[in-house]
Design an enzyme around this catalytic site. Structure first.
Site, PDB file in Angstrom:
ATOM      1  N   ASP A 127      23.163   6.716  11.129  1.00  0.00           N
ATOM      2  CA  ASP A 127      23.744   5.599  11.872  1.00  0.00           C
ATOM      3  C   ASP A 127      24.847   6.040  12.830  1.00  0.00           C
ATOM      4  OD1 ASP A 127      22.102   3.713  10.756  1.00  0.00           O
ATOM      5  OD2 ASP A 127      23.596   2.889   9.385  1.00  0.00           O
TER       6      ASP A 127
ATOM      7  N   HIS B 281      15.928   2.385   8.133  1.00  0.00           N
ATOM      8  CA  HIS B 281      17.376   2.486   8.001  1.00  0.00           C
ATOM      9  C   HIS B 281      17.761   3.964   7.991  1.00  0.00           C
ATOM     10  CE1 HIS B 281      18.978  -1.521   7.693  1.00  0.00           C
ATOM     11  NE2 HIS B 281      18.034  -1.877   6.833  1.00  0.00           N
TER      12      HIS B 281
ATOM     13  N   ARG C 258      25.669 -14.071  19.444  1.00  0.00           N
ATOM     14  CA  ARG C 258      24.988 -15.347  19.226  1.00  0.00           C
ATOM     15  C   ARG C 258      26.027 -16.440  19.001  1.00  0.00           C
ATOM     16  NH1 ARG C 258      21.312 -15.005  14.269  1.00  0.00           N
ATOM     17  NH2 ARG C 258      22.905 -13.548  13.562  1.00  0.00           N
TER      18      ARG C 258
ATOM     19  N   ILE D  92      18.674   6.109   5.903  1.00  0.00           N
ATOM     20  CA  ILE D  92      18.077   6.990   4.900  1.00  0.00           C
ATOM     21  C   ILE D  92      16.693   7.459   5.334  1.00  0.00           C
ATOM     22  CG2 ILE D  92      17.124   5.066   3.546  1.00  0.00           C
ATOM     23  CD1 ILE D  92      17.751   6.672   1.026  1.00  0.00           C
ATOM     24  N   ASN D  93      15.951   6.582   6.016  1.00  0.00           N
ATOM     25  CA  ASN D  93      14.604   6.933   6.460  1.00  0.00           C
ATOM     26  C   ASN D  93      14.636   7.888   7.644  1.00  0.00           C
ATOM     27  OD1 ASN D  93      14.385   3.476   6.117  1.00  0.00           O
ATOM     28  ND2 ASN D  93      13.559   4.875   4.582  1.00  0.00           N
TER      29      ASN D  93
END
Length: 350
Positions: free
Chosen positions: A160, A130, A38, A132-133
């Site tokens: 991740d 995220h 961006r 952890i989920n």
């Protein structure tokens, strides 16, 4: 000298975490990775402006994706690209006019790498999440932690990076190889919940064969065993043991002065593990970490000190292998794995 992926061109849409890690892995090994940022955010870590190791070795192009001319420019870039990677929620790229259907029509050999937590389909696909989920839903998080305690997530390494970015890097390279032999590109749907599940393949093997109790902290590799765990030392530091094989376990007992202790002779008697762990806990508190290193380093005990982030780069083994490098004013992990004929170029940190 060019890296092993020299001649590969990848378009990366800027994001955080797993997709940039995939881009780093590809760029580290010689791929030309063009990162679409961006306006005003090139080279930034989130919105903080900090340097980001995950974004090293990139070319950067600032484009406002709300402007039609930017979309046209990206379409032109993809004509000569081998792959594109993005980490948006499902449907975002399609709404931009940059979905797989549009871009594969322009470049039929294109590999379209998609990095999400839940995947491109399924009831949870549109939802936020995220690391952890994702590892929770895969069953992996249930296995991390000590007996009777809450699940303990290993920072965001499993979802991740191991199950996400690394899996996407593998998928993209595999699909590029296929496209070069067939002339046909494809979509790589990389979901962190899938990746965390497949990283747990050995645990599911043990469980499926009745060799793993479906609870934390009572199994061979989850802190249940006294010979596979971490222990505090007299100076408040820690050491790690992984003495699984009988010959390594025997050496541990010898060096720890426990070779004549009958209770320790029954290594795989799980009923004894808790008591033996308590005895080792007290034993390791009698010396400092460095003193235990002097006793156990250089042996086949399967022993190592638990080093902090500040300490690890200066351990003699890591120094000898240049596992860490100083670049751009930061200590950072060196590219891995290593290739004998096409070593990775020296990283550039923006």
């Amino acid at each position: 000298m060019p890296g092993v992926l020299d001649g590969v061109t990848v378009i990366e849409f800027a994001g955080l975490g797993p997709a940039p890690f995939c881009g780093m892995m590809l760029a580290d090994h010689g791929a030309r990775v063009i990162r679409i940022e961006r306006p005003g955010h090139a080279g930034r870590f989130g919105d903080s402006g900090n340097r980001d190791i995950l974004n090293r070795n990139r070319e950067r192009l600032e484009l406002d994706l709300k402007r039609p001319e930017s979309i046209v420019q990206i379409r032109e870039l993809t004509q000569g690209a081998d792959a594109l990677i993005e980490g948006y929620r499902p449907g975002v790229m399609e709404r931009l006019g940059l979905g797989p259907d549009e871009l594969l029509a322009i470049n039929p050999r294109l590999v379209f790498g998609r990095m999400t937590g839940w995947g491109q389909d399924g009831p949870m696909a549109p939802m936020a999440g995220h690391d952890i989920n994702y590892i929770a839903l895969s069953g992996a998080l249930h296995t991390y932690g000590r007996k009777g305690e809450r699940p303990t997530f290993p920072v965001n390494a499993v979802g991740d990076f191991g199950g996400g970015g690394m899996m996407l890097a593998f998928g993209v390279v595999a699909a590029i190889l296929n496209a070069r032999s067939t002339g046909v590109g494809q979509v790589v749907d990389c979901a962190m919940v899938d990746g965390a599940a497949i990283l747990s393949a050995m645990t599911y093997t043990f469980f499926g064969n009745g060799q793993w109790h479906d609870e934390r902290g009572v199994n061979l590799l989850d802190t249940g065993a006294h010979f596979y765990d971490t222990y505090e030392t007299a100076d408040g530091k820690w050491i790690s043991l992984g003495s699984i094989e009988p010959q390594f376990y025997a050496l541990l007992l010898e060096k720890a002065g426990l070779a004549d202790e009958p209770d320790f002779a029954q290594q795989m008697d799980q009923e004894r593990w808790e008591g033996l762990k308590e005895r080792l806990t007290q034993l390791f508190l009698t010396k400092t970490r460095d003193e235990w290193c002097a006793v156990m380093d250089g042996t086949d005990i399967c022993f190592a000190p638990v080093l902090s982030l500040a300490e690890a780069p200066y351990h003699p083994h890591n120094v000898a292998r240049s596992t860490f490098i100083e670049q751009g004013g930061m200590t950072q992990p060196a590219p891995a794995p290593r290739f004998s004929a096409t070593p990775a170029p020296k990283p550039r940190l923006a």
